[in-house]
Design an enzyme around this catalytic site. Structure first.
Site, PDB file in Angstrom:
ATOM      1  CD  GLU A 187      43.006  41.257  36.615  1.00 49.99           C
ATOM      2  OE1 GLU A 187      42.928  40.514  37.616  1.00 49.99           O
ATOM      3  OE2 GLU A 187      44.073  41.778  36.230  1.00 49.99           O
ATOM      4  CE  LYS A 219      43.351  44.090  30.866  1.00 49.25           C
ATOM      5  NZ  LYS A 219      43.453  43.483  32.214  1.00 49.25           N
ATOM      6  CG  ASP A 240      46.497  45.805  36.876  1.00 50.53           C
ATOM      7  OD1 ASP A 240      46.940  45.067  35.981  1.00 50.53           O
ATOM      8  OD2 ASP A 240      45.624  45.432  37.692  1.00 50.53           O
ATOM      9  CB  SER A 241      51.300  44.695  33.628  1.00 50.23           C
ATOM     10  OG  SER A 241      51.031  45.557  32.539  1.00 50.23           O
ATOM     11  CD  GLU A 297      47.624  37.199  32.239  1.00 49.08           C
ATOM     12  OE1 GLU A 297      46.886  38.208  32.233  1.00 49.08           O
ATOM     13  OE2 GLU A 297      48.748  37.182  32.792  1.00 49.08           O
ATOM     14  CG  ASP A 310      44.060  46.686  33.623  1.00 55.20           C
ATOM     15  OD1 ASP A 310      43.048  46.092  33.210  1.00 55.20           O
ATOM     16  OD2 ASP A 310      45.189  46.166  33.658  1.00 55.20           O
TER      17      ASP A 310
HETATM   18  O1  KIV Z   1      47.859  44.687  33.069  1.00 53.33           O
HETATM   19  C1  KIV Z   1      48.134  44.170  31.976  1.00 53.33           C
HETATM   20  O2  KIV Z   1      49.107  44.542  31.298  1.00 53.33           O
HETATM   21  C2  KIV Z   1      47.280  43.098  31.482  1.00 53.33           C
HETATM   22  C3  KIV Z   1      47.739  42.346  30.271  1.00 53.33           C
HETATM   23  C4  KIV Z   1      48.811  41.409  30.642  1.00 53.33           C
HETATM   24  C5  KIV Z   1      46.619  41.686  29.573  1.00 53.33           C
HETATM   25  O3  KIV Z   1      46.272  42.838  32.050  1.00 53.33           O
END
Ligand code: KIV
Length: 277
Positions: free
Chosen positions: A114, A112, A43-44, A181, A82
């Site tokens: 968090e 993934k 989600d970056s 992180e 994510d």
């Molecule tokens: O969203 C993302 O790109 C991330 C990475 C920085 C691990 O969570």
């Protein structure tokens, strides 16, 4: 690369696990060709692709859109998507629906999520549904307001042991790997030593089992400044400005396109054709 293969890399001598983010087809093709082990549709994307200040507004549909474009590109790497902010906070059922959409519509091989100990039940439920899960602790960007900013985590007497407990909770819940992180190197080394699953560091020092970087930070395309821990391996931003400036000049002075870059009427037709109305 499969989930069991990636998990097994913890104890195998092939070298550390190299992970990068990707959000589009050409980038994913090129990273896969380069041999990256894991591609994260993170989600970056909200920050590096959409230009937002944080990741909070990224929607499930946006992650799905990017996941589908990456799906068409990747032949070898494991692709993880994510679960965005809000997609797992209302209820366990809603989280399951979001994860299943990532799998069924986006073709995600793993997701993934968090959070540490407080995600124990969520991770367990996903794993029970045969959805491989990657954990993510330390600086979890979806908690940016609660954490008070994008700051290093686990530096106090209370915070370091809590992160150690979080890491164990994620492993016990069934995750196959965990992102660490922005935490002190010493803490990441301790977690890496204690867990049986691979640790993937970002701003967590060199002792993790693997590393992940945001693609735009890697190649110099991050507009609002890359984090301190990122290493820029190319300056594509500078190169794009150079190419665009050269193009603009060529268009303005008439040297683009050249005759060789133009189509021509067949010689047999000649000027007579153009003279006709
Ligand atoms: O969203 C993302 O790109 C991330 C990475 C920085 C691990 O969570």
């Amino acid at each position: 690369m499969t989930v069991p293969e990636l998990r097994a890399r913890k104890t195998q001598p092939e070298g550390k696990i190299a992970c990068l983010t990707a959000y589009d087809f050409p980038t994913a093709v090129l990273l896969d060709r380069a041999g990256v082990d894991l591609i994260l549709v993170g989600d970056s994307l909200g920050m590096v692709v959409q230009g937002r200040d944080d990741t909070l507004s990224v929607t499930l549909d946006e992650v799905l859109y990017h996941r589908r474009t990456v799906r068409r590109a990747v032949r070898r790497a494991l692709v993880v998507a994510d679960l965005p902010y809000g997609s797992y906070h209302v209820s366990g059922d809603e989280m399951m629906r979001a994860a299943l959409r990532l799998i069924k519509e986006g073709g995600a091989e793993a997701i993934k999520i968090e959070g540490g100990d407080r995600r124990r039940d969520a991770i367990h439920r996903l794993v029970e549904a045969d959805i491989p899960v990657m954990g993510h602790i330390g600086l979890t960007p979806q908690s940016v307001h609660a954490l008070g900013g994008f700051t290093v985590q686990g530096r106090s007497e209370e915070a370091a042991p809590q992160l150690l407990r979080d890491a164990h909770a994620v492993e016990e819940a069934g995750a196959f790997a965990i992102v660490l992180e922005s935490i002190p190197r010493e803490l990441a080394a301790r977690i890496t030593g204690e867990l049986r699953i691979p640790t993937i560091g970002i701003g967590a020092g060199p002792d993790c089992d693997g590393q992940v970087l945001v693609f735009h930070d890697l190649v110099g395309l991050t507009i609002n400044g890359a984090p301190k821990f990122a290493r820029e391996y190319a300056q594509l931003g500078t190169e794009i400005v150079r190419a665009a400036t050269a193009y603009i000049n060529d268009v303005r002075n008439g040297s683009f396109p050249a005759d060789s870059e133009s189509f021509h009427l067949p010689a047999a037709l000649g000027d007579r054709t153009l003279a006709r109305r």
